[in-house]
Design an enzyme around this catalytic site. Structure first.
Site, mmCIF file in Angstrom:
data_model
loop_
_atom_site.group_PDB
_atom_site.id
_atom_site.type_symbol
_atom_site.label_atom_id
_atom_site.label_comp_id
_atom_site.label_asym_id
_atom_site.label_seq_id
_atom_site.Cartn_x
_atom_site.Cartn_y
_atom_site.Cartn_z
ATOM 1 N N GLY A 130 1.075 -1.418 -0.137
ATOM 2 C CA GLY A 130 -0.158 -0.081 0.054
ATOM 3 C C GLY A 130 0.894 1.229 0.108
ATOM 4 C CD GLN B 219 3.452 5.756 2.694
ATOM 5 O OE1 GLN B 219 2.351 5.070 2.082
ATOM 6 N NE2 GLN B 219 4.605 4.999 3.256
ATOM 7 C CG HIS C 31 0.323 6.958 5.179
ATOM 8 N ND1 HIS C 31 1.690 7.593 6.021
ATOM 9 C CD2 HIS C 31 0.534 5.874 5.174
ATOM 10 C CE1 HIS C 31 2.422 6.489 6.049
ATOM 11 N NE2 HIS C 31 1.736 5.542 5.554
ATOM 12 C CG HIS D 291 -0.756 1.560 7.253
ATOM 13 N ND1 HIS D 291 0.208 0.970 8.171
ATOM 14 C CD2 HIS D 291 -0.085 2.452 6.456
ATOM 15 C CE1 HIS D 291 1.193 1.470 7.746
ATOM 16 N NE2 HIS D 291 1.262 2.473 6.850
ATOM 17 C CD GLU D 292 -1.080 2.715 2.529
ATOM 18 O OE1 GLU D 292 -0.612 4.029 2.555
ATOM 19 O OE2 GLU D 292 -0.294 1.677 2.933
ATOM 20 C CB CYS E 266 5.142 2.279 7.338
ATOM 21 S SG CYS E 266 4.588 3.851 6.436
ATOM 22 C CG LEU E 267 6.468 0.948 1.386
ATOM 23 C CD1 LEU E 267 6.200 1.502 -0.167
ATOM 24 C CD2 LEU E 267 7.548 0.088 1.314
HETATM 25 CO CO CO Z 1 2.587 3.457 5.773
#
Ligand code: CO
Length: 184
Positions: free
Chosen positions: A53, A58, A147, A143-144, A101-102
């Protein structure tokens, strides 16, 4: 001068500590070709980083766009781009699951979230859509969407000892966490 690297992602990831991850995102007024190109670039950046995701913030873009592909974990899942996603309903039952998380590479911690959600959004063609999600998909979508509101999953971690240790082990600062839950 070298040859252009054509398969390098057009977008660069931002990491915890960078302000844009706390800025929140604005609604997309019109789903046009520019938005569709951004979605494609976001998928490319997500796959390059082996994520499941990614939210536009991000990659430094404060628009309400997320892309999700859990196909590597669940057969038959088609990649999804969600524009202006809104959680309409959440199930009362909460489940704990491990997240990463990236933007916080190599940090994995347990987070408690509603087991299921109902989400409205626009797809890449601007069509209004509704989605009922459970399991991993529900977790990734929540989660996304966090963000897009400037929230990181570490803000929701209840085990402060594990949080402190895991962040330190991967050289992230506890000061970049904005706890949403009281210490357990
Ligand atoms: Co994340």
């Amino acid at each position: 001068m070298g040859l252009p690297v054509t398969d390098a992602p057009a977008l660069e990831l931002c990491y915890m500590g960078e302000r844009v991850l706390r800025s929140g995102a604005k609604r997309v007024a019109r789903v046009d070709s520019e938005v569709r190109q951004l979605c494609r670039d976001m998928f490319q950046a997500m796959y390059a980083a082996e994520g499941i995701g990614l939210a536009a913030v991000q990659v430094g873009i404060t628009k309400q766009i997320i892309v999700v592909d859990i196909g590597a974990r669940e057969d038959g899942f088609a990649p999804l781009a969600l524009i202006n996603p809104v959680i309409k309903k959440s199930t009362p039952d909460l489940v704990v699951g491990q997240e990463g998380c990236l933007s916080i590479p190599n940090v994995y911690l347990d987070v408690r979230r509603p087991a299921g959600v109902e989400v409205s959004y626009k797809d890449e063609l601007g069509r209004p859509c509704n989605l009922k999600a459970s399991g991993l998909l529900a977790r990734v979508i929540q989660h996304e969407i966090d963000h897009l509101n400037g929230i990181l999953f570490v803000d929701r971690v209840e085990n402060t000892l594990a949080l402190t240790q895991e962040l330190a082990a991967h050289r992230f600062s506890l000061e970049d966490v904005r706890p949403l839950v009281s210490a357990a």
